[in-house]
Design a protein around this motif. Structure first.
Motif, PDB file in Angstrom:
ATOM      1  N   SER A 138       0.828  -1.213   0.000  1.00 63.78           N
ATOM      2  CA  SER A 138       0.000   0.000   0.000  1.00 63.78           C
ATOM      3  C   SER A 138       0.857   1.256   0.000  1.00 63.78           C
ATOM      4  O   SER A 138       1.660   1.469   0.922  1.00 63.78           O
ATOM      5  CB  SER A 138      -0.916  -0.005   1.231  1.00 63.78           C
ATOM      6  OG  SER A 138      -1.571   1.236   1.378  1.00 63.78           O
TER       7      SER A 138
ATOM      8  N   LEU B  36      -0.454   4.172   0.379  1.00 67.50           N
ATOM      9  CA  LEU B  36      -1.031   5.006   1.424  1.00 67.50           C
ATOM     10  C   LEU B  36      -0.392   4.704   2.778  1.00 67.50           C
ATOM     11  O   LEU B  36      -0.041   5.610   3.530  1.00 67.50           O
ATOM     12  CB  LEU B  36      -2.544   4.795   1.497  1.00 67.50           C
ATOM     13  CG  LEU B  36      -3.287   5.639   2.551  1.00 67.50           C
ATOM     14  CD1 LEU B  36      -3.052   7.119   2.305  1.00 67.50           C
ATOM     15  CD2 LEU B  36      -4.770   5.309   2.554  1.00 67.50           C
TER      16      LEU B  36
ATOM     17  N   SER C 239      -2.983  10.086  -1.429  1.00 67.34           N
ATOM     18  CA  SER C 239      -4.358  10.076  -1.945  1.00 67.34           C
ATOM     19  C   SER C 239      -4.407  10.563  -3.394  1.00 67.34           C
ATOM     20  O   SER C 239      -5.128   9.985  -4.226  1.00 67.34           O
ATOM     21  CB  SER C 239      -5.251  10.954  -1.065  1.00 67.34           C
ATOM     22  OG  SER C 239      -5.264  10.497   0.260  1.00 67.34           O
TER      23      SER C 239
ATOM     24  N   ASP D 193      -3.342   8.003  -6.075  1.00 62.12           N
ATOM     25  CA  ASP D 193      -4.401   7.040  -6.388  1.00 62.12           C
ATOM     26  C   ASP D 193      -5.447   7.629  -7.330  1.00 62.12           C
ATOM     27  O   ASP D 193      -6.060   6.916  -8.132  1.00 62.12           O
ATOM     28  CB  ASP D 193      -5.083   6.570  -5.097  1.00 62.12           C
ATOM     29  CG  ASP D 193      -4.201   5.627  -4.284  1.00 62.12           C
ATOM     30  OD1 ASP D 193      -3.286   5.021  -4.878  1.00 62.12           O
ATOM     31  OD2 ASP D 193      -4.416   5.515  -3.060  1.00 62.12           O
ATOM     32  N   LEU D 194      -5.648   8.953  -7.242  1.00 61.78           N
ATOM     33  CA  LEU D 194      -6.689   9.602  -8.041  1.00 61.78           C
ATOM     34  C   LEU D 194      -6.204  10.034  -9.419  1.00 61.78           C
ATOM     35  O   LEU D 194      -6.874   9.782 -10.436  1.00 61.78           O
ATOM     36  CB  LEU D 194      -7.235  10.821  -7.291  1.00 61.78           C
ATOM     37  CG  LEU D 194      -8.046  10.553  -6.019  1.00 61.78           C
ATOM     38  CD1 LEU D 194      -8.394  11.864  -5.327  1.00 61.78           C
ATOM     39  CD2 LEU D 194      -9.324   9.787  -6.356  1.00 61.78           C
TER      40      LEU D 194
ATOM     41  N   THR E 211       0.511  14.387  -9.942  1.00 62.17           N
ATOM     42  CA  THR E 211       0.687  14.815  -8.555  1.00 62.17           C
ATOM     43  C   THR E 211       2.025  15.527  -8.373  1.00 62.17           C
ATOM     44  O   THR E 211       2.102  16.602  -7.756  1.00 62.17           O
ATOM     45  CB  THR E 211       0.615  13.605  -7.607  1.00 62.17           C
ATOM     46  OG1 THR E 211      -0.666  12.973  -7.736  1.00 62.17           O
ATOM     47  CG2 THR E 211       0.825  14.031  -6.159  1.00 62.17           C
TER      48      THR E 211
END
Length: 418
Positions: free
Chosen positions: A49, A51, A375, A378-379, A385
Motif C-alpha cells: 500500500s 497510502l 491520496s 491514487d486519483l 501529482t
C-alpha cells in the motif's frame, strides 16, 4: 583544493567540542537514513500500500508539533545533555525492533507504533544540533560549521541508502537493526564527550524560572521566531519545501522505485543516494566558498530545486532520473543551509533552542504533503501529482520572494551580510 581553501573548510574542527559533535551527528544520521529506507521498503513489501507507506513516513515527523517544547527543554537543561538523552532513547527503540524481528514477532502494526514513539522525539534532533552548534562555534566560523554539519546528513543518506539496501537484502531486518542500535549508542557516547558550553546570563535566568513560567517561555520563543521578517521568510520557505518538495524525494521514493522505475531495494538505494550525493556536493561547496549573499542564495536555490523536480517527475529512465536527483540535491542543500544560517544569525543565544524548535515544527508540512500525495496518486497518478506539487511550490516561492523582497534581495539587507 588550495591549502588556504582546505584550511578554511576544516577550520571548525579546531574547536574541540566540534570534533566530538560532528562524528556523533554523523553516526546518528547514518542510523536515521538506514531506518527510513529499511522500514519504508518493509512496509511497502508487507502491505503493498502506497497510502500506508506515506502514513509511515508521516509518523516519523509527528513530533514536529512539540519540537518547540523540546527546544525549550534544551535551552534549560542544555542542548548537549538533551541530545544524549534522545540518542539513548533511539537505542532502546531500535533494539526493540531488532528483538521483534529476530524472534519473528515483527509486524507492520508494531512498526507503526514504534515509529510513532520515535517520531515524537526524532524531529527535534536536527534543530538541537544546530542550536548546540551555535553555542560552541565562534560567529565567524558558523556558516562553514553549519555547511560541514550538513555533510553528516548528506553522506549518511548516501551510506544509508547503499549499505541499508545491501544489508537488508543480505541479512534481513533483524541484523540490520543490530547495526542501527550500535550506531545510536556510539553516537550517545561521543556526545557525552563534549564539554558543556558555558551558559550566558540569559541562559541562567531562563533556567531559574519556575514551572509556572514554562508556557510563558514557550510562547516567548514562538513569538520571537516569527518577529523578524528575514526569520519569518526562512520559516515560510522551510514549511513550503517540506509540504511540496521533500515528499517527492523522501517518503515517496520507495513507490517511485518500485512502480515507476520497476526496480528493487537496490535501485531504491541508488535513487536515494543520488539525491544525497547532490546534497553533499552542495554542502561541501558552500563550506569552501565564502562571501555569499545568503538570502539571495535561498531564493535562487529554492526556485532551481522546484524546476528540477518538475523535470524529475516526467523522467522514465533510471540513469537520467539519478542525474536529475543529483542536481536537485545540490539545490536543496544550498536552500536549506541558507535558511539555517539566517535563523542562527538572527536568534539570540538564550532562545536558539526554541527558534530551532519552531523550525522543526514547520517540518509538519512534510507529513501533510505525504498524506495528500498518497491520496492524489491514487486519483490522478504520480506524474500529475508531482507536477502539481513542483509547480505550486515554484509559484509560492516566488510569492515569498516578492513579499519579503526588501529583506531578502538588497545586498545591504542584514540577511545578506557576508
Amino acid at each position: 583544493m588550495s591549502p588556504a581553501a582546505r584550511r578554511s573548510a576544516l577550520a571548525p574542527f579546531r574547536i574541540r567540542n566540534y570534533r566530538f559533535q560532528w562524528p556523533s551527528d554523523l553516526l546518528t544520521s547514518w542510523a536515521f537514513e538506514i531506518e527510513t529506507l529499511v522500514l519504508g521498503w518493509y512496509i511497502l513489501v508487507e502491505t503493498g500500500s502506497v497510502l500506508l507507506l506515506t502514513i509511515l513516513a508521516s509518523l516519523q515527523y509527528v513530533g514536529t508539533l512539540i519540537a518547540p517544547v523540546l527546544g525549550m527543554v534544551g535551552d534549560r537543561m542544555g542542548h548537549r545533555d538533551l541530545l544524549v538523552v534522545l540518542r539513548l532513547t533511539y537505542t532502546v527503540l531500535a533494539s526493540t525492533i531488532m528483538v521483534l524481528a529476530l524472534t519473528g514477532h515483527l509486524a507492520p502494526f508494531k512498526v507503526m507504533i514504534i515509529v510513532t514513539i520515535m517520531g515524537l522525539i526524532r524531529s527535534s534532533d536536527l534543530g538541537l544540533r544546530s542550536a548546540l552548534l551555535a553555542d560552541i562555534m565562534p560567529a565567524e566560523l558558523l556558516v562553514g560549521a553549519i555547511s560541514l554539519s550538513r555533510t553528516t546528513q548528506d553522506s549518511a543518506r548516501i551510506a544509508g541508502a547503499l549499505t541499508g539496501a545491501g544489508l537488508f537484502a543480505t541479512f534481513g531486518i533483524g541484523k540490520v537493526y543490530a547495526v542501527i542500535a550500535c550506531l545510536y549508542v556510539v553516537a550517545a557516547l561521543l556526545m557525552l564527550c563534549l564539554t558543556r558550553p558555558a551558559k550566558s546570563a540569559a541562559h541562567r535566568a531562563a533556567g531559574s524560572h519556575s514551572g509556572s513560567r514554562l508556557l510563558r517561555d514557550l510562547k516567548e520563543g514562538i513569538v520571537y521566531s516569527w518577529n523578524g521578517p528575514a526569520m519569518l521568510a526562512a520559516l515560510c520557505v522551510a514549511f513550503l519545501v517540506n509540504l511540496t518538495a521533500f515528499p517527492l524525494t523522501n517518503g515517496l521514493l520507495p513507490y517511485i522505485a518500485r512502480d515507476i522505475f520497476h526496480t528493487d531495494q537496490t535501485g531504491l538505494g541508488y535513487l536515494s543516494a543520488s539525491f544525497a550525493l547532490g546534497s553533499l556536493i552542495g554542502s561541501v561547496t558552500l563550506s569552501l566558498v565564502g562571501g555569499l549573499r545568503i538570502a539571495r542564495l535561498l531564493i535562487g536555490a529554492t526556485l532551481a530545486w522546484y524546476t528540477l523536480l518538475l523535470v524529475f517527475v516526467e523522467i522514465k529512465t533510471m540513469p537520467v532520473a539519478m542525474a536529475c536527483l543529483v542536481l536537485a540535491g545540490i539545490a536543496q542543500s544550498l536552500s536549506m543551509i541558507s535558511a539555517a544560517v539566517i535563523l542562527m544569525r538572527t536568534a539570540s543565544a538564550h532562545l536558539r533552542g526554541r527558534v530551532m524548535g519552531v523550525r522543526m515544527m514547520v517540518i509538519y508540512g512534510l507529513p501533510i504533503g505525504l498524506l495528500a500525495a498518497g491520496s492524489l496518486i491514487d486519483l490522478i497518478g504520480f506524474s500529475a501529482t508531482g507536477s502539481l506539487y513542483a509547480a505550486g511550490g515554484f509559484i509560492a516561492m516566488l510569492a515569498i520572494a516578492i513579499r519579503w523582497r526588501a529583506d531578502l534581495w538588497p545586498v545591504h539587507a542584514p540577511a545578506n551580510a557576508r
